[in-house]
Motif scaffolding. Structure first.
Motif, short mmCIF file in Angstrom:
data_model
loop_
_atom_site.label_atom_id
_atom_site.label_comp_id
_atom_site.label_asym_id
_atom_site.label_seq_id
_atom_site.Cartn_x
_atom_site.Cartn_y
_atom_site.Cartn_z
N ILE A 24 0.86 -1.20 0.00
CA ILE A 24 0.00 0.00 0.00
C ILE A 24 0.89 1.25 0.00
O ILE A 24 1.83 1.36 0.78
CB ILE A 24 -0.91 0.05 1.26
N MET A 25 0.55 2.17 -0.90
CA MET A 25 1.21 3.48 -0.91
C MET A 25 0.28 4.41 -0.15
O MET A 25 -0.74 4.85 -0.70
CB MET A 25 1.39 3.98 -2.34
N PHE A 26 0.59 4.69 1.10
CA PHE A 26 -0.30 5.49 1.93
C PHE A 26 -0.10 6.97 1.62
O PHE A 26 1.01 7.49 1.71
CB PHE A 26 -0.06 5.22 3.42
N ARG A 27 -1.17 7.64 1.24
CA ARG A 27 -1.11 9.08 0.92
C ARG A 27 -1.46 9.85 2.18
O ARG A 27 -2.64 9.95 2.55
CB ARG A 27 -2.07 9.40 -0.22
N ARG A 64 -10.44 11.66 8.96
CA ARG A 64 -9.86 12.80 8.24
C ARG A 64 -10.94 13.64 7.57
O ARG A 64 -10.74 14.84 7.36
CB ARG A 64 -8.81 12.30 7.24
N ASP A 124 -14.42 13.71 2.23
CA ASP A 124 -13.42 12.85 2.85
C ASP A 124 -12.06 13.23 2.26
O ASP A 124 -11.98 14.01 1.31
CB ASP A 124 -13.74 11.37 2.63
N ASP A 125 -10.99 12.65 2.81
CA ASP A 125 -9.67 13.03 2.31
C ASP A 125 -9.35 12.37 0.98
O ASP A 125 -8.72 12.98 0.12
CB ASP A 125 -8.58 12.72 3.34
N LEU A 126 -9.79 11.12 0.80
CA LEU A 126 -9.31 10.34 -0.35
C LEU A 126 -10.39 9.36 -0.80
O LEU A 126 -11.10 8.79 0.03
CB LEU A 126 -8.05 9.60 0.12
N ILE A 127 -10.50 9.19 -2.12
CA ILE A 127 -11.38 8.14 -2.64
C ILE A 127 -10.52 7.13 -3.39
O ILE A 127 -9.75 7.49 -4.28
CB ILE A 127 -12.54 8.71 -3.49
N ALA A 128 -10.66 5.87 -2.98
CA ALA A 128 -9.89 4.79 -3.59
C ALA A 128 -10.87 3.89 -4.36
O ALA A 128 -11.23 4.20 -5.49
CB ALA A 128 -9.12 4.04 -2.50
N THR A 129 -11.36 2.81 -3.73
CA THR A 129 -12.35 1.97 -4.42
C THR A 129 -13.74 2.61 -4.42
O THR A 129 -14.62 2.18 -5.15
CB THR A 129 -12.48 0.60 -3.73
N GLY A 130 -13.94 3.56 -3.51
CA GLY A 130 -15.24 4.20 -3.39
C GLY A 130 -16.21 3.46 -2.48
O GLY A 130 -17.34 3.89 -2.29
N GLY A 131 -15.75 2.38 -1.87
CA GLY A 131 -16.63 1.61 -1.00
C GLY A 131 -17.13 2.40 0.21
O GLY A 131 -18.32 2.35 0.55
N THR A 132 -16.22 3.15 0.82
CA THR A 132 -16.60 3.95 1.99
C THR A 132 -17.58 5.05 1.59
O THR A 132 -18.61 5.26 2.24
CB THR A 132 -15.34 4.60 2.62
N LEU A 156 -7.64 8.22 -6.34
CA LEU A 156 -6.79 7.14 -6.88
C LEU A 156 -7.60 6.55 -8.04
O LEU A 156 -8.37 5.60 -7.86
CB LEU A 156 -6.50 6.08 -5.81
P1 AMP Z 1 -12.17 3.35 -0.32
O1 AMP Z 1 -13.36 2.95 0.49
O2 AMP Z 1 -11.45 2.18 -0.93
O3 AMP Z 1 -12.49 4.42 -1.33
O4 AMP Z 1 -11.11 3.96 0.70
C1 AMP Z 1 -11.25 5.29 1.15
C2 AMP Z 1 -10.94 5.41 2.60
O5 AMP Z 1 -9.77 4.68 2.98
C3 AMP Z 1 -10.66 6.87 2.92
O6 AMP Z 1 -11.28 7.19 4.16
C4 AMP Z 1 -9.15 6.97 3.00
O7 AMP Z 1 -8.76 7.81 4.05
C5 AMP Z 1 -8.65 5.54 3.21
N1 AMP Z 1 -7.61 5.15 2.22
C6 AMP Z 1 -7.76 4.19 1.26
N2 AMP Z 1 -6.62 4.05 0.55
C7 AMP Z 1 -5.73 4.95 1.06
C8 AMP Z 1 -4.37 5.31 0.72
N3 AMP Z 1 -3.69 4.71 -0.27
N4 AMP Z 1 -3.78 6.29 1.45
C9 AMP Z 1 -4.46 6.91 2.45
N5 AMP Z 1 -5.72 6.61 2.81
C10 AMP Z 1 -6.37 5.64 2.12
#
Ligand code: AMP
Length: 181
Positions: A24-27, A64, A124-132, A156
């Motif tokens: 994992i590359m933590f941002r 965050r 939120d701070d970041l969107i990755a898969t969008g599940g949250t 991402l």
């Molecule tokens: P997701 O549900 O996959 O979109 O993940 C989003 C949530 O997980 C956010 O609340 C982010 O803070 C955290 N998160 C997921 N991936 C990372 C990442 N690579 N770096 C920092 N935070 C992340």
């Protein structure tokens, strides 16, 4: 002088490889938050597309999303509503589960947090898969809020979160993106 022109928000995000686990590359946005102008520009840019819209409340996702969402709410002159991890809210709450890489998590909102039909901006701070974010949108819709958009500092794009929100009919606003992961 415009402060915005001099700041590249991406330069203020620190990347920590292999956190919280290998691969994992933590941002890390703490380096952005501690930078006075960086924080201000970030909040301004998150709020800007919604400045002329009617927004009754910003809903921020723990943790965050509280820091950014509270500041965005102040800028939009609206209220703030927390979306918290299970078991943290003192009042009557409803929960929504969502899938993590390993297992399931639950977020909750007070069932009376927002009036029916009220326009809400998700932050939120970041969107990755969008599940949250998808779980947060479902929670907001279950209490009949009108989700007018969602704003994140970091996208991402390869993980497809913004596209997932678009499928739900939610306009997604992001400030910077990291390709690859
Ligand atoms: P997701 O549900 O996959 O979109 O993940 C989003 C949530 O997980 C956010 O609340 C982010 O803070 C955290 N998160 C997921 N991936 C990372 C990442 N690579 N770096 C920092 N935070 C992340």
């Amino acid at each position: 002088m415009s402060v915005t022109a001099d700041i590249d928000l991406k330069d203020l995000v620190r990347t920590i490889p292999d956190y919280p686990k290998p691969g994992i590359m933590f941002r890390d946005i703490t380096t952005l938050l501690r930078h006075a102008n960086g924080f201000r520009v970030c909040v301004e840019q998150l709020a800007r597309p919604f400045a002329d819209r009617r927004v009754q409340a910003v809903a921020g996702i723990e943790a965050r999303g509280f820091i950014l969402g509270g500041a965005v709410a102040d800028r939009l002159r609206c209220g703030f509503v927390p979306i918290r991890k299970k078991g943290k809210l003192p009042g009557k709450a409803i929960g929504q589960d969502y899938e993590l890489e390993y297992g399931i998590d639950v977020i909750e909102i007070h069932e009376d947090a927002i009036g029916a039909g009220d326009p809400v901006l998700l932050v939120d701070d970041l969107i990755a898969t969008g599940g949250t974010a998808e779980a947060a949108v479902k929670l907001l819709r279950r209490i009949n809020a009108d989700v007018v958009g969602a704003a994140f500092v970091i996208d991402l794009p390869d993980l497809g979160g913004a596209a997932r929100l678009a499928k739900l009919g939610v306009e997604c606003h992001t400030l910077i993106s990291f390709e690859g992961d």
